[in-house]
Design a protein around this motif. Structure first.
Motif, PDB file in Angstrom:
ATOM      1  N   HIS A 325      97.889  59.789 -42.075  1.00 21.63           N
ATOM      2  CA  HIS A 325      98.363  60.170 -43.400  1.00 21.63           C
ATOM      3  C   HIS A 325      97.683  59.270 -44.429  1.00 21.63           C
ATOM      4  CE1 HIS A 325     101.480  57.321 -41.676  1.00 21.63           C
ATOM      5  NE2 HIS A 325     100.942  56.620 -42.651  1.00 21.63           N
ATOM      6  N   GLN A 326      98.081  59.407 -45.682  1.00 23.14           N
ATOM      7  CA  GLN A 326      97.435  58.659 -46.750  1.00 23.14           C
ATOM      8  C   GLN A 326      97.978  57.228 -46.797  1.00 23.14           C
ATOM      9  OE1 GLN A 326      98.331  61.961 -49.673  1.00 23.14           O
ATOM     10  NE2 GLN A 326      96.338  61.359 -50.452  1.00 23.14           N
ATOM     11  N   GLY A 327      97.283  56.324 -46.164  1.00 19.52           N
ATOM     12  CA  GLY A 327      97.696  54.933 -46.138  1.00 19.52           C
ATOM     13  C   GLY A 327      96.537  54.062 -45.705  1.00 19.52           C
ATOM     14  N   TYR A 328      96.735  52.738 -45.751  1.00 19.90           N
ATOM     15  CA  TYR A 328      95.653  51.798 -45.479  1.00 19.90           C
ATOM     16  C   TYR A 328      95.800  51.046 -44.167  1.00 19.90           C
ATOM     17  CZ  TYR A 328      94.068  52.586 -50.258  1.00 19.90           C
ATOM     18  OH  TYR A 328      93.604  53.175 -51.409  1.00 19.90           O
ATOM     19  N   TYR A 329      96.851  51.313 -43.427  1.00 24.12           N
ATOM     20  CA  TYR A 329      97.030  50.616 -42.154  1.00 24.12           C
ATOM     21  C   TYR A 329      95.851  50.915 -41.237  1.00 24.12           C
ATOM     22  CZ  TYR A 329      99.267  49.024 -37.816  1.00 24.12           C
ATOM     23  OH  TYR A 329      99.574  48.379 -36.639  1.00 24.12           O
ATOM     24  N   GLY A 330      95.252  49.851 -40.692  1.00 24.86           N
ATOM     25  CA  GLY A 330      94.107  50.015 -39.805  1.00 24.86           C
ATOM     26  C   GLY A 330      92.784  50.230 -40.514  1.00 24.86           C
ATOM     27  N   LYS A 331      92.808  50.223 -41.841  1.00 23.28           N
ATOM     28  CA  LYS A 331      91.583  50.419 -42.614  1.00 23.28           C
ATOM     29  C   LYS A 331      91.145  49.093 -43.237  1.00 23.28           C
ATOM     30  CE  LYS A 331      92.438  55.276 -43.754  1.00 23.28           C
ATOM     31  NZ  LYS A 331      93.694  55.464 -43.030  1.00 23.28           N
ATOM     32  N   GLU A 332      89.873  48.973 -43.492  1.00 26.75           N
ATOM     33  CA  GLU A 332      89.328  47.737 -44.050  1.00 26.75           C
ATOM     34  C   GLU A 332      89.396  47.762 -45.571  1.00 26.75           C
ATOM     35  OE1 GLU A 332      85.017  45.505 -44.217  1.00 26.75           O
ATOM     36  OE2 GLU A 332      85.678  46.309 -42.279  1.00 26.75           O
ATOM     37  N   VAL A 333      89.952  46.711 -46.151  1.00 22.32           N
ATOM     38  CA  VAL A 333      90.022  46.529 -47.598  1.00 22.32           C
ATOM     39  C   VAL A 333      89.553  45.113 -47.904  1.00 22.32           C
ATOM     40  CG1 VAL A 333      91.517  46.420 -49.631  1.00 22.32           C
ATOM     41  CG2 VAL A 333      91.923  48.166 -47.882  1.00 22.32           C
ATOM     42  N   ASP A 334      88.507  45.002 -48.691  1.00 22.54           N
ATOM     43  CA  ASP A 334      87.948  43.689 -49.051  1.00 22.54           C
ATOM     44  C   ASP A 334      87.652  42.841 -47.808  1.00 22.54           C
ATOM     45  OD1 ASP A 334      88.064  44.280 -51.765  1.00 22.54           O
ATOM     46  OD2 ASP A 334      90.080  43.444 -51.989  1.00 22.54           O
ATOM     47  N   GLY A 335      87.080  43.476 -46.803  1.00 26.07           N
ATOM     48  CA  GLY A 335      86.670  42.743 -45.617  1.00 26.07           C
ATOM     49  C   GLY A 335      87.772  42.452 -44.622  1.00 26.07           C
ATOM     50  N   HIS A 336      88.969  42.961 -44.873  1.00 31.15           N
ATOM     51  CA  HIS A 336      90.105  42.699 -43.994  1.00 31.15           C
ATOM     52  C   HIS A 336      90.689  44.010 -43.496  1.00 31.15           C
ATOM     53  CE1 HIS A 336      93.921  41.361 -42.439  1.00 31.15           C
ATOM     54  NE2 HIS A 336      94.585  42.005 -43.368  1.00 31.15           N
ATOM     55  N   VAL A 337      90.891  44.130 -42.203  1.00 25.84           N
ATOM     56  CA  VAL A 337      91.528  45.321 -41.638  1.00 25.84           C
ATOM     57  C   VAL A 337      93.043  45.139 -41.731  1.00 25.84           C
ATOM     58  CG1 VAL A 337      91.846  46.742 -39.591  1.00 25.84           C
ATOM     59  CG2 VAL A 337      89.603  45.759 -40.094  1.00 25.84           C
ATOM     60  N   LEU A 338      93.670  45.961 -42.542  1.00 32.85           N
ATOM     61  CA  LEU A 338      95.102  45.828 -42.770  1.00 32.85           C
ATOM     62  C   LEU A 338      95.890  46.133 -41.501  1.00 32.85           C
ATOM     63  CD1 LEU A 338      95.115  47.372 -46.314  1.00 32.85           C
ATOM     64  CD2 LEU A 338      95.927  45.085 -45.741  1.00 32.85           C
ATOM     65  N   GLY A 339      96.857  45.294 -41.242  1.00 27.72           N
ATOM     66  CA  GLY A 339      97.650  45.373 -40.027  1.00 27.72           C
ATOM     67  C   GLY A 339      97.297  44.285 -39.034  1.00 27.72           C
ATOM     68  N   THR A 340      96.090  43.722 -39.156  1.00 25.09           N
ATOM     69  CA  THR A 340      95.672  42.694 -38.196  1.00 25.09           C
ATOM     70  C   THR A 340      96.281  41.332 -38.505  1.00 25.09           C
ATOM     71  OG1 THR A 340      93.647  42.264 -39.471  1.00 25.09           O
ATOM     72  CG2 THR A 340      93.510  43.876 -37.677  1.00 25.09           C
TER      73      THR A 340
END
Length: 353
Positions: A325-340
């Protein structure tokens, strides 16, 4: 009959999943067109809550709903209150009001192949939005929260149909936890044709009104500017919320260790955009443009928060299974994979207490 038997089995046996299994019961809140006639249910005034055992349950439910922090460390693992997302004590139309939610359950979901009672839906809110551990079915907390929701829904229905002098019927704790979309819901005979079971989940004002897609792809950078000008006064420069002298958050954190977790419905960019456009800044509906609402929703939800409680050591795998769905979990933002680098989930936080 099949549905009623499933409901009975659900309430009698409790949650029957294998140990360690946490199904995705945090379904997306309904996004519907906003009605133009504004003929919403209006719940009865709080002063009309009756005295006696039933009234005491309703009053406790109200108290827990607006001040959920009294359950901190037992069922709540962050600095959120239920009223943060369901505004005006769960009464406000177009802010996921409790009266609309109550009338939408029980509901069968093919995803976990079972009927979910209203109590089970609330359990999902504790697990995800409150980053906590849910009260058990039949507990005083669960009975109270369902009693309050029932009272809002039934009182509103009676009053809308000219039955202001009719008291809200007192029903059993078991029936309270099922929800209003059930044969057992005690509608007066003359109202049954006006509220057939299949239409009860469609009350005007339920959920968050759907807004148009933005003209441009949501931008985290633009959203940061919207946050700075329209949001940080109440939610803090770093999304940490605003605390009072007693140490409690009176304006909720939007990210960080005390926010809703990566499994909560509000971490979806579209859900947050719908909520923000209709209800934020607080008390000033539709002050932002549609584009601004999408942008600031993207910005808020591009920060780390508590871990999705379904996580089993693999962010990518968890994202693939539960985050389509539309979200950032598991996606890279500013060099950081969200959720990690997520903060502890509720079961870890509460066990520490």
């Amino acid at each position: 009959m099949k549905i009623l038997l499933l409901i009975t089995a659900t309430l009698a046996s409790g949650i029957a999943y294998a140990e360690g299994e946490l199904p995705d019961r945090q379904t997306e809140l309904p996004a519907v067109e906003k009605p133009q006639d504004n003929k919403y249910l209006v719940p009865r005034d709080l002063v009309d809550i009756p005295d006696g055992e039933f009234g005491d349950k309703v009053k406790l439910g109200y108290s827990l709903f607006v001040d959920s922090q009294q359950m901190r460390g037992t069922f709540v693992g962050n600095e959120q209150n239920c009223v943060n997302c369901h505004m005006q004590a769960g009464m406000k139309p177009n802010a996921a009001p409790l009266w609309g939610a109550y009338m939408a359950y029980p509901a069968y979901r093919s995803k976990n192949d079972k009927v979910n009672s209203y109590a089970e839906r609330i359990q999902g809110c504790f697990t995800y939005s409150m980053n906590g551990l849910p009260p058990a079915e039949g507990s005083k907390e669960m009975v109270a929260l369902t009693a309050y929701s029932y009272w809002l829904a039934m009182g509103g229905i009676l009053d809308k149909n000219g039955m202001q002098d009719t008291p809200v019927p007192e029903i059993s704790d078991a029936d309270l936890q099922v929800g209003g979309k059930a044969e057992s819901f005690p509608l007066p005979e003359e109202l049954l044709s006006k509220y057939p079971i299949d239409d009860r989940s469609k009350l005007a004002g339920r959920g968050y009104p759907k807004i148009d897609n933005p003209e441009q792809e949501p931008s985290i950078a633009r959203g940061e500017k919207v946050f700075q000008t329209s949001c940080q006064t109440c939610h803090g420069q770093n999304g940490e919320g605003i605390k009072g002298s007693d140490g409690r958050s009176y304006f909720p954190p939007l990210w960080g260790e005390n926010a809703y977790n990566w499994g909560a419905g509000m971490h979806r960019v579209n859900t947050a955009a719908y909520f923000i456009y209709e209800n934020m800044p607080l008390g000033k509906s539709q002050q932002l443009s549609i584009q601004e609402a999408w942008d600031v929703a993207a910005f808020v939800n591009s920060h780390e928060r508590p871990q999705d409680p379904r996580y089993k050591g693999d962010v990518a795998g968890n994202a693939k299974r539960y985050h389509n769905h539309q979200g950032y979990y598991g996606k890279e933002v500013d060099g950081h994979v969200l959720g990690t680098k997520a903060y502890p989930s509720g079961k870890e936080v509460i066990h520490e207490h």
